[in-house]
Design an enzyme around this catalytic site. Sequence first.
Site, mmCIF file in Angstrom:
data_model
loop_
_atom_site.group_PDB
_atom_site.id
_atom_site.type_symbol
_atom_site.label_atom_id
_atom_site.label_comp_id
_atom_site.label_asym_id
_atom_site.label_seq_id
_atom_site.Cartn_x
_atom_site.Cartn_y
_atom_site.Cartn_z
ATOM 1 N N LYS A 1 72.729 32.006 53.750
ATOM 2 C CA LYS A 1 71.731 33.035 54.040
ATOM 3 C C LYS A 1 72.315 34.259 54.778
ATOM 4 O O LYS A 1 73.435 34.205 55.309
ATOM 5 C CB LYS A 1 70.605 32.407 54.873
ATOM 6 C CG LYS A 1 69.832 31.318 54.125
ATOM 7 C CD LYS A 1 68.638 30.842 54.953
ATOM 8 C CE LYS A 1 67.840 29.788 54.216
ATOM 9 N NZ LYS A 1 66.627 29.392 54.965
ATOM 10 N N TYR B 1 60.714 31.921 46.898
ATOM 11 C CA TYR B 1 59.999 31.156 47.928
ATOM 12 C C TYR B 1 58.489 31.118 47.679
ATOM 13 O O TYR B 1 57.715 30.901 48.624
ATOM 14 C CB TYR B 1 60.277 31.751 49.310
ATOM 15 C CG TYR B 1 61.603 31.315 49.912
ATOM 16 C CD1 TYR B 1 61.855 29.972 50.195
ATOM 17 C CD2 TYR B 1 62.589 32.237 50.212
ATOM 18 C CE1 TYR B 1 63.060 29.568 50.762
ATOM 19 C CE2 TYR B 1 63.799 31.837 50.786
ATOM 20 C CZ TYR B 1 64.021 30.510 51.053
ATOM 21 O OH TYR B 1 65.198 30.103 51.627
ATOM 22 N N THR C 1 65.952 21.546 59.468
ATOM 23 C CA THR C 1 65.564 22.954 59.291
ATOM 24 C C THR C 1 65.647 23.714 60.609
ATOM 25 O O THR C 1 66.140 24.842 60.665
ATOM 26 C CB THR C 1 64.117 23.037 58.751
ATOM 27 O OG1 THR C 1 64.056 22.296 57.530
ATOM 28 C CG2 THR C 1 63.691 24.470 58.491
ATOM 29 N N ASN D 1 68.375 30.221 59.612
ATOM 30 C CA ASN D 1 69.013 28.903 59.723
ATOM 31 C C ASN D 1 70.185 28.696 58.766
ATOM 32 O O ASN D 1 70.499 27.575 58.381
ATOM 33 C CB ASN D 1 67.961 27.785 59.602
ATOM 34 C CG ASN D 1 67.281 27.760 58.252
ATOM 35 O OD1 ASN D 1 67.530 28.630 57.421
ATOM 36 N ND2 ASN D 1 66.439 26.768 58.016
ATOM 37 N N HIS E 1 70.110 27.268 52.783
ATOM 38 C CA HIS E 1 68.990 26.625 52.084
ATOM 39 C C HIS E 1 69.586 25.587 51.155
ATOM 40 O O HIS E 1 70.647 25.807 50.572
ATOM 41 C CB HIS E 1 68.210 27.644 51.236
ATOM 42 C CG HIS E 1 67.334 26.985 50.203
ATOM 43 N ND1 HIS E 1 66.087 26.490 50.511
ATOM 44 C CD2 HIS E 1 67.557 26.681 48.889
ATOM 45 C CE1 HIS E 1 65.570 25.925 49.416
ATOM 46 N NE2 HIS E 1 66.440 26.041 48.424
ATOM 47 N N GLU F 1 65.624 25.826 40.689
ATOM 48 C CA GLU F 1 66.274 26.848 41.520
ATOM 49 C C GLU F 1 67.586 27.321 40.897
ATOM 50 O O GLU F 1 67.906 28.520 40.923
ATOM 51 C CB GLU F 1 66.493 26.292 42.933
ATOM 52 C CG GLU F 1 65.166 26.049 43.659
ATOM 53 C CD GLU F 1 65.304 25.387 45.022
ATOM 54 O OE1 GLU F 1 64.267 25.235 45.695
ATOM 55 O OE2 GLU F 1 66.434 25.028 45.426
HETATM 56 P P1 CMP Z 1 64.611 26.831 53.650
HETATM 57 O O1 CMP Z 1 65.234 25.509 53.460
HETATM 58 O O2 CMP Z 1 65.289 27.996 53.050
HETATM 59 O O3 CMP Z 1 63.111 26.775 53.081
HETATM 60 C C1 CMP Z 1 62.071 27.567 53.592
HETATM 61 C C2 CMP Z 1 62.478 28.348 54.790
HETATM 62 O O4 CMP Z 1 61.429 28.843 55.563
HETATM 63 C C3 CMP Z 1 63.241 27.441 55.745
HETATM 64 O O5 CMP Z 1 64.469 27.095 55.210
HETATM 65 C C4 CMP Z 1 63.254 28.278 57.006
HETATM 66 O O6 CMP Z 1 64.314 29.204 57.016
HETATM 67 C C5 CMP Z 1 61.944 29.049 56.862
HETATM 68 N N1 CMP Z 1 61.003 28.536 57.844
HETATM 69 C C6 CMP Z 1 60.481 27.307 57.911
HETATM 70 N N2 CMP Z 1 59.648 27.208 58.972
HETATM 71 C C7 CMP Z 1 59.641 28.423 59.569
HETATM 72 C C8 CMP Z 1 58.997 28.949 60.698
HETATM 73 N N3 CMP Z 1 58.163 28.197 61.429
HETATM 74 N N4 CMP Z 1 59.216 30.234 61.018
HETATM 75 C C9 CMP Z 1 60.054 31.001 60.255
HETATM 76 N N5 CMP Z 1 60.709 30.537 59.170
HETATM 77 C C10 CMP Z 1 60.513 29.260 58.830
#
Ligand code: CMP
Length: 140
Positions: free
Chosen positions: A11, A51, A93, A114, A117, A128
């Site tokens: 990311k 998403y 996550t 984070n 993904h 995906e």
């Molecule tokens: P990802 O695995 O890419 O899938 C969905 C993404 O949403 C997740 O990782 C996080 O980066 C993001 N995400 C999930 N929960 C939150 C949250 N509470 N606030 C902001 N981003 C979030």
Amino acid sequence: MALERTFSIIKPDATERNLTGAINAKFEEAGLRIVAQKRIHMTQAQAGKFYDVHAERPFYGELCEFMSRSPVVVQVLEGENAVAKNREVMGATNPAEADAGTVRKEFAQSIGENSVHGSDSAENAAIEIAYFFAGIELVG
Ligand code: CMP
């Protein structure tokens, strides 16, 4: 178990800090093979479509803005049990809950930023992968 493929994104928070190689090393050390990889810069609309499943969540707008802030590296990882193995390598996550040694524990900055993904199932991995790659680009 047969070889499996999963989809991965390094990311913007990670590409901005020049962490692509460090994260790829974690995948390779875990036995995952990078069979396709490219660096792209998504528009907010492209991130939004990817998403779409989160469209009703309160963080959706912030997520799409973040994912189009800087380039990302989209990848296909192959290995035994690749979906589950990649999720182990990534960690939880929320980096505050991630195990020691995982990508998110070492590199992630917050639950939103984070670093990586990874697909949550083989079925979603196929969807995906098809969103970002043509079959001819997957070289096992
Ligand atoms: P990802 O695995 O890419 O899938 C969905 C993404 O949403 C997740 O990782 C996080 O980066 C993001 N995400 C999930 N929960 C939150 C949250 N509470 N606030 C902001 N981003 C979030």
